[in-house]
Scaffold this active site. Structure first.
Site, PDB file in Angstrom:
ATOM      1  N   ASP A 102       3.553   3.619 -32.689  1.00 61.02           N
ATOM      2  CA  ASP A 102       2.912   2.316 -32.565  1.00 61.02           C
ATOM      3  C   ASP A 102       3.029   1.784 -31.140  1.00 61.02           C
ATOM      4  O   ASP A 102       3.842   2.237 -30.345  1.00 61.02           O
ATOM      5  CB  ASP A 102       3.539   1.323 -33.540  1.00 61.02           C
ATOM      6  CG  ASP A 102       5.029   1.130 -33.290  1.00 61.02           C
ATOM      7  OD1 ASP A 102       5.698   2.133 -32.979  1.00 61.02           O
ATOM      8  OD2 ASP A 102       5.516  -0.005 -33.392  1.00 61.02           O
ATOM      9  N   GLU A 103       2.204   0.807 -30.836  1.00 62.11           N
ATOM     10  CA  GLU A 103       2.317  -0.034 -29.641  1.00 62.11           C
ATOM     11  C   GLU A 103       2.416   0.780 -28.348  1.00 62.11           C
ATOM     12  O   GLU A 103       3.420   0.775 -27.645  1.00 62.11           O
ATOM     13  CB  GLU A 103       3.516  -0.973 -29.775  1.00 62.11           C
ATOM     14  CG  GLU A 103       3.375  -1.911 -30.957  1.00 62.11           C
ATOM     15  CD  GLU A 103       4.553  -2.833 -31.161  1.00 62.11           C
ATOM     16  OE1 GLU A 103       4.359  -3.889 -31.791  1.00 62.11           O
ATOM     17  OE2 GLU A 103       5.669  -2.518 -30.704  1.00 62.11           O
TER      18      GLU A 103
END
Length: 850
Positions: A531-532
């Site tokens: 993620d991210e």
């Protein structure tokens, strides 16, 4: 303005007389830091920012007259949201990396003086709970010749009465301007009167039929209760004792032991056509208890239900018949040990409680930007460097002291699990019928790994071994990409276009597999995070070259996930990841079996990604932060520990009310993070017929949890409500209907369901307050004592209650003394009110009544 101040500072520091070790120590001991949150939503923001918040930091000295005006110092402190505008002539503040900031003297600095010096500053985003303001400011000389010191006034303390953290450096939060972050933020200050108006009072009752989590079917079979005070004898058929040993240990901890000539507990395990593998039947009759199950796990849960039915006071249980099976196959808890370390004892203790309430997946988050917590054979730097935070700006000995870590290597926020520790955790989890899902976050959230491998690179280069130095390097020196992660790092994403990156990942996975093999516990699922990562790799020569070689290229993150997922599948391991990253992939390039943790907020149409990934045939684990993130406060009050970006209040009742099978329906019963009504439209994102979610998971992120006690406070009793929703689908839950839209104006959750939910809550609240809290006490768990809902009646009496029953209430009178609360009694002016543990002298957080 900030740049000019820093330039002046550097010129001034170059000409300043070098500070001595004695002077540095005196500053650390005598400097008084006072931090004030002035306004979480100022009327105007500098530099045309749309939103900001204003704080003031004051530095002063108690013995200013005894100290010379020393300027050769630097103060490092954690500020979660980077500072972008500074007002003050004598002090300058600069952002180092992540949350780490540095205060230094400018050329106009004249010494701290008796009144101290102050600086005001603005950040683009808010910090509004007291736990978001980190402790342990570090002071050093500018050149870092001397050993850094923690400024004594910035250390937190523990209140003897409540066991909760105190922050003497942080000034009191007194008003709504410190709580609301925007003009449209309607978040309430949840004081005693607010709770009185909005919480439901427990209804008095003698007993309740049931346990936590509630079985599918339970019925009383005979009057009276069966006592286990004299113990039990065990008879087994089709099952080995080792498979239920952990449940027997729980009974012993609660006071029920094996003895001759006592109540008989018979356990029969045999395959039953069509029976769910975790199901069981339990019959308490006469002077015996009979458990039947199709598997050892089902038998284990049947025995845990005996413990669940048990009254701790007299060790008796009602005579009942139970037929039971779980609603979800995946019933998980995610524990972040990377940001701040959790001890091995904490993990083992948590496994015990998970098993007691029939949770079966432990998602162990072992690496992130702030720490790597698992020893990997052949890569010692991962734990020698990246398992510790201290003030080493070169990060050759440790990582930067993010999140108020301080400087001591033996601090509780530092640490790692040795190979044997991890093996012990795996075996302990297996004995409690829990699968461990390890996670070492990549390619983002990888700063700890990157810095460890850079330290390895430097060490091997110094030895002249260039080939081995490059072997596991995770960054490309020629990469000129400038980015900032969600946690404000500019160097936390490994380069997914380098062969050395995949050599590193293969090495780590190989060693993790070997640890599982050593433990005799199969590695079924590995969670890569994924993620991210927005903004990375754009100026990487290696990535530009790779992009030209890959057909139908979608994204760098998608390419990475596809590659790692297939590698895992080839090893017989299912890949797991967070839904935002998993959405970057090309479906045709993914293996057949994929786990996606759907973590988009419900008030932002979070149901859409959950439905999309489930429709793709993936195993979707509901991870909605609005309700499953236990790092958020129980209530919107500054004193309640926690983050605030997705929810301002996640109390035990909210977790209990969750309907994971019908995510959009919550728009009818809940509000957004700013306490505003919201709309959830499912017309374009419907689940296909027959598609179901794999399960639900709670999450204990640890940015603001520096001790095991703080972590337990956030877990309990919310963990019990999570188990209730993961195991049992209640009658009142609103069935999913494809294509519906929900809002505060729709009325699908009708009066009948509301009444059913209220009755069910009263049952659950009674069982937790009157039965399960005592069991948590037996285990020594530091659960949250509820705050008190209270109001003054027209007759001048105090009326008060707690969300969960069973807690004594105390009031503080005008003389400062605390007295037991009794209804229909005049106390005179009352300052505050609090609850007390029914079994110990520990008190909960007090609320003002003035």
């Amino acid at each position: 303005m900030v740049r000019n101040l820093i330039l002046l500072l550097l010129v001034f520091a170059a000409n300043a007389q070098a500070i001595t070790a004695l002077q540095l120590e005196r500053l650390a001991q005598q400097l008084q830091v006072h931090y004030t949150l002035i306004d979480a939503n100022p009327d105007s923001c500098p530099e045309q920012k749309e939103a900001c918040y204003l704080s003031e930091l004051t530095l002063s000295l108690a013995n200013a007259e005894d100290l010379e005006p020393i300027s050769d110092w630097a103060i490092y402190f954690s500020q979660l949201m980077p500072i972008y505008a500074v007002q003050g002539e004598q002090l300058a503040i600069e952002h180092v990396n992540g949350d780490l900031h540095r205060i230094r003297a400018t050329s106009q600095f004249t010494g701290f003086g008796e009144a101290g010096v102050s600086v005001r500053f603005y950040t683009e985003q808010s910090q509004i709970t007291r736990s978001e303001f980190m402790p342990n400011y570090l002071i050093s000389d500018v050149e870092h010749r001397l050993e850094p010191q923690v400024i004594a006034s910035t250390q937190s303390a523990v209140d003897d009465t409540t066991g909760l953290e105190q922050q003497p450096y942080l000034q009191a939060f007194t008003g709504i301007k410190q709580l609301r972050v925007s003009d449209d933020d309607k978040t309430p200050w949840m004081g005693a009167e607010y709770l009185y108006q909005h919480q439901v009072r427990p209804k008095p009752r003698d007993t309740v039929l049931g346990l936590v989590p509630q079985p599918q079917h339970i019925a009383r079979t005979a009057p009276g209760r069966l006592s286990l005070s004299k113990g039990f004898t065990l008879q087994l058929k089709g099952i080995e004792r080792g498979a239920i040993e952990a449940a027997l240990k729980r009974l012993a901890t609660l006071g029920v032991h094996e003895r001759q000539a006592a109540v008989s507990i018979e356990i029969h395990v045999s395959e039953q056509a069509g029976a769910p593998p975790e199901s069981y039947k339990l019959n308490v009759r006469g002077e015996s208890i009979v458990i039947q199950a199709p598997s050892a796990t089902g038998a284990f849960y049947g025995l845990q239900s005996v413990a669940g039915l048990l009254n701790s006071d007299d060790l008796s249980l009602e005579r009942v018949a139970i037929e039971d099976a779980p609603h979800y196959g995946f019933r998980g808890l995610h524990i972040d040990v990377a940001r701040n370390f959790r001890t091995k004892a904490f993990i083992l203790n948590t496994i015990e409680q998970m098993a007691a309430y029939k949770l079966n997946k432990l998602h162990l988050h072992l690496a992130d930007d702030e720490g790597w917590r698992l020893a990997i054979d052949g890569l010692p730097e991962l734990t020698e460097v990246a398992a510790t935070r201290c003030l080493d700006l070169a990060e050759q000995r440790c990582l930067l002291p993010q999140l108020g870590a301080g400087h001591l290597s033996d601090s509780g926020v530092n640490g790692f699990y040795s190979a044997q520790d991890y093996v012990d955790i795996l075996r302990y989890a297996q004995a409690h019928h829990i699968e461990v899902v390890p996670s070492l976050d990549m390619p983002g959230h990888s700063r700890a790994a990157i810095k460890a491998m850079e330290a390895r690179h430097q060490r091997l280069l110094a030895q002249g071994d260039k080939q081995r130095a490059r072997q596991y390097r995770l960054v490309e020196p020629q990469d000129r990409t400038q980015y900032r992660s969600i946690q404000h790092y500019n160097d936390n994403t490994l380069n997914i276009c380098l062969p050395s990156t995949y050599r590193f990942i293969d090495k780590v996975l190989l060693e993790v597999q070997r640890l599982h093999q050593r433990a005799g516990v199969a590695l079924h699922t590995y969670h890569i995070g994924a993620d991210e990562t927005a903004g990375a790799w754009l100026a990487s020569p290696a990535c530009q070259q790779l992009k030209g070689k890959v057909a139908d290229f979608s994204s760098f993150n998608g390419y990475f996930i596809e590659k790692i997922s297939q590698s895992l599948a080839n090893k017989g391991i299912k890949v797991g990841g967070w839904s935002d990253g998993m959405g970057d992939v090309r479906l045709a390039n993914m293996p057949a079996h994929v786990q996606s943790n759907a973590w988009a907020t419900l008030s932002d149409n979070g149901h859409e990604v959950a439905h999309q990934h489930a429709n793709q045939g993936w195993d979707v684990v509901i991870s909605s932060p609005d309700v499953t993130y236990f790092d958020f406060p129980y209530q919107s009050h500054p004193q309640e520990r926690g983050n605030h970006w997705a929810s301002r209040a996640v109390d035990t009742r909210k977790v209990f009310e969750f309907m994971p099978d019908n995510l959009p329906a919550h728009a009818e019963i809940w509000r957004s993070v700013k306490n505003q009504p919201y709309h959830a439209d499912d017309s374009e994102s419907s689940l296909q017929p027959g598609v179901q979610f794999a399960g639900v998971q709670g999450h204990l992120w640890s940015e603001m949890l520096r001790t095991d006690r703080q972590a337990e406070y956030m877990l309990y009793p919310r963990l019990l409500a999570l188990a209730e929703r993961a195991w049992h689908k209640p009658q009142w839950a609103l069935p999913y209907v494809a294509g519906r839209s929900y809002s505060a104006d729709t009325e699908f959750f009708d009066a009948q369901r509301q009444q059913q939910r209220e009755q069910d809550w009263q049952r659950f609240a009674y069982l937790v307050g009157e039965r399960e809290i005592a069991k948590l006490e037996k285990y020594g768990r530091f659960y949250r004592i509820p705050t008190v809902a209270a109001s003054t009646t027209k007759q001048g009496y105090i009326d008060a209650f707690t969300l969960l029953p069973g807690f004594a209430i105390e009031v503080q009178t005008s003389d400062g003394q605390w007295q037991p609360f009794k209804g229909n009694k005049h106390y005179g002016p009352v300052r505050a009110i609090r609850a007390r543990s029914p079994l110990t002298q520990r008190r909960g957080r007090a609320l003002s009544l003035q």
